[in-house]
Scaffold this motif. Sequence first.
Motif, short mmCIF file in Angstrom:
data_model
loop_
_atom_site.label_atom_id
_atom_site.label_comp_id
_atom_site.label_asym_id
_atom_site.label_seq_id
_atom_site.Cartn_x
_atom_site.Cartn_y
_atom_site.Cartn_z
N LEU A 112 -21.02 -6.25 0.60
CA LEU A 112 -20.15 -5.09 0.38
C LEU A 112 -20.44 -4.04 1.44
O LEU A 112 -21.57 -3.57 1.57
N ALA A 113 -19.43 -3.68 2.21
CA ALA A 113 -19.59 -2.69 3.27
C ALA A 113 -18.87 -1.41 2.88
O ALA A 113 -17.67 -1.42 2.59
N GLU A 114 -19.62 -0.31 2.86
CA GLU A 114 -19.02 0.98 2.56
C GLU A 114 -18.01 1.35 3.64
O GLU A 114 -18.24 1.10 4.83
N PRO A 115 -16.89 1.97 3.26
CA PRO A 115 -15.98 2.50 4.29
C PRO A 115 -16.67 3.64 5.02
O PRO A 115 -17.69 4.16 4.57
N GLN A 116 -16.12 4.01 6.16
CA GLN A 116 -16.69 5.12 6.92
C GLN A 116 -16.80 6.35 6.05
O GLN A 116 -15.90 6.67 5.27
N ALA A 117 -17.95 7.03 6.14
CA ALA A 117 -18.21 8.19 5.29
C ALA A 117 -17.07 9.20 5.40
O ALA A 117 -16.54 9.45 6.48
N ALA A 118 -16.70 9.77 4.29
CA ALA A 118 -15.65 10.78 4.27
C ALA A 118 -16.08 11.90 3.34
O ALA A 118 -16.96 11.74 2.50
N SER A 119 -15.46 13.04 3.50
CA SER A 119 -15.87 14.20 2.70
C SER A 119 -15.61 13.96 1.22
O SER A 119 -16.21 14.61 0.37
N SER A 120 -14.71 13.02 0.88
CA SER A 120 -14.42 12.72 -0.51
C SER A 120 -15.36 11.68 -1.09
O SER A 120 -15.24 11.31 -2.26
N ASP A 121 -16.29 11.17 -0.29
CA ASP A 121 -17.22 10.15 -0.75
C ASP A 121 -17.96 10.65 -1.98
O ASP A 121 -18.46 11.76 -2.02
N ALA A 165 -18.62 7.75 -7.62
CA ALA A 165 -17.61 6.91 -8.25
C ALA A 165 -17.01 5.90 -7.28
O ALA A 165 -16.62 4.80 -7.67
N THR A 166 -16.91 6.27 -6.01
CA THR A 166 -16.29 5.38 -5.02
C THR A 166 -17.31 4.62 -4.18
O THR A 166 -16.92 3.75 -3.40
N SER A 167 -18.59 4.91 -4.33
CA SER A 167 -19.62 4.23 -3.55
C SER A 167 -19.73 2.77 -3.96
O SER A 167 -20.01 2.46 -5.12
N LEU A 168 -19.53 1.87 -3.01
CA LEU A 168 -19.64 0.45 -3.32
C LEU A 168 -21.08 0.07 -3.68
O LEU A 168 -21.30 -0.81 -4.51
N THR A 169 -22.03 0.74 -3.06
CA THR A 169 -23.43 0.46 -3.39
C THR A 169 -23.71 0.78 -4.84
O THR A 169 -24.31 -0.03 -5.57
N LEU A 170 -23.28 1.94 -5.30
CA LEU A 170 -23.53 2.32 -6.68
C LEU A 170 -22.70 1.49 -7.66
O LEU A 170 -23.15 1.20 -8.77
N GLN A 171 -21.52 1.09 -7.25
CA GLN A 171 -20.73 0.21 -8.10
C GLN A 171 -21.44 -1.13 -8.27
O GLN A 171 -21.51 -1.69 -9.38
#
Length: 455
Positions: free
Chosen positions: A305-314, A317-323
């Motif tokens: 699972l690769a996180e999308p490029q960091a964004a200010s809305s990160d 809830a949207t973190s793939l690592t935490l999911q």
Amino acid sequence: MMMIEPDRDKECGNATIQAPNALQAPNTLSQSDPLTQHSPRPVRLFISTGEVSGDLQGSLLVQALQRQATKRGLTLELLAMGGDRMEAAGAKLLARTSAIGSMGIFESLPFVLPTLQVQRQAKQYLQQYPPDLIVLIDYMGPNLAFCEYFPERFPDVPIVYYIAPQEWVWGDQWSWGVKLFRSDLVVKATQRILAIFPGEASYFQSKGGQVAWVGHPLLDRMQEALDRDRARLALGISADQLTIVLLPASRQQELKYLMPVMFAAAQQLQAKLPHVHFLIPLALTKYRARIEQAIQRYGLQATVLAEPQAASSDSAATSLTLQAIAAADLAITKSGTVNLEIALLNVPQVVMYKVNSVTGWILDRVLKFSVPFVSPPNLVEMKPIVPEFLQDQATPENLAQASLALLLDTDRRQAMLEGYQSMRLALGSVGVCDRAAEEILNLVAASDTAVKEEN
């Protein structure tokens, strides 16, 4: 160079926190403080951190600083050594440090020149544009060097250390550590130490530091994290799928020393539990090729699972690592900040860490390095909530055996979850990031007042 801290977006609430005995609770600004008035120029803050975990903590602080500044009618200019998350949150990067970091002696050598180069970049910029306050976050080796440099170069600029070196774990038992790393510089150089653990606060207070215990910032971030059912839905995992998350590396060296052991343990588990599936979130996308090659080499049934490029809305809830962690039945992980994330998500875990065998021999035989624990959940309570396998004990057999025990033994699993609940209470309350931001802006106000009185 870091010896203990391996490694190491939610809006913070306004809850208060009771400080430990003899520690001052954070103060708030009164309407008469100078920073409640509009400044002629933005308040310039410099934030120094490194590695993946530092970039995360830095981004949370940047967001909180902006929130608190807005409440006070302030404009901030946030300069930083950090990574994509901090930049996305609104900091201007003077140097990128999220991939610069190591643990050990020889492991640190490849990073000496890159570290010196990025420090030089930052110093040159700050000489031309001096900061109003300096915040150091974790990143022990480089930031201890700054503890020597900044008081000499900017003697009137307040320095805050947020997430201080983990000397509090070994400082009273391992005198060599204090001599080698000179963590006493933190007390001498800073006007405030913002502690995230009660033990850390008490230790630095006893050494003469000006300490405020704010609590652990992950409490804020994890408020938005998905629970098991929602995480599985988001990742497309069925309710009955046996799932183990593998977290082998946030540093380059860990791909060499940790990943083979962890993947060999996963291979043994797969042989005993044929229907298991592994999730492997990437700490840095540049690790993908080596991890995918290793998955093939060990024949693992795994998804990267690769996180999308960091964004200010990160957010959590949207973190793939935490999911991936929330969806898992078990985590096999390196030691570090991620251990707390796993614990706060109530997922059983097995922790490991290894360094170069020569480094390990020097630490053990020459420097007599000894600590009670290395993973944050155990350090908070100073008891073995999660199993730790370090150096020679970090074998595929030990990891696999401990993992099977947690998967198959209900009592052992429940005991760990109960330990998590006790640990959670010791971390403080939500609102950590905003308390830290308030402490920082209060110091700027106090410094501004002192300068005006002198003039």
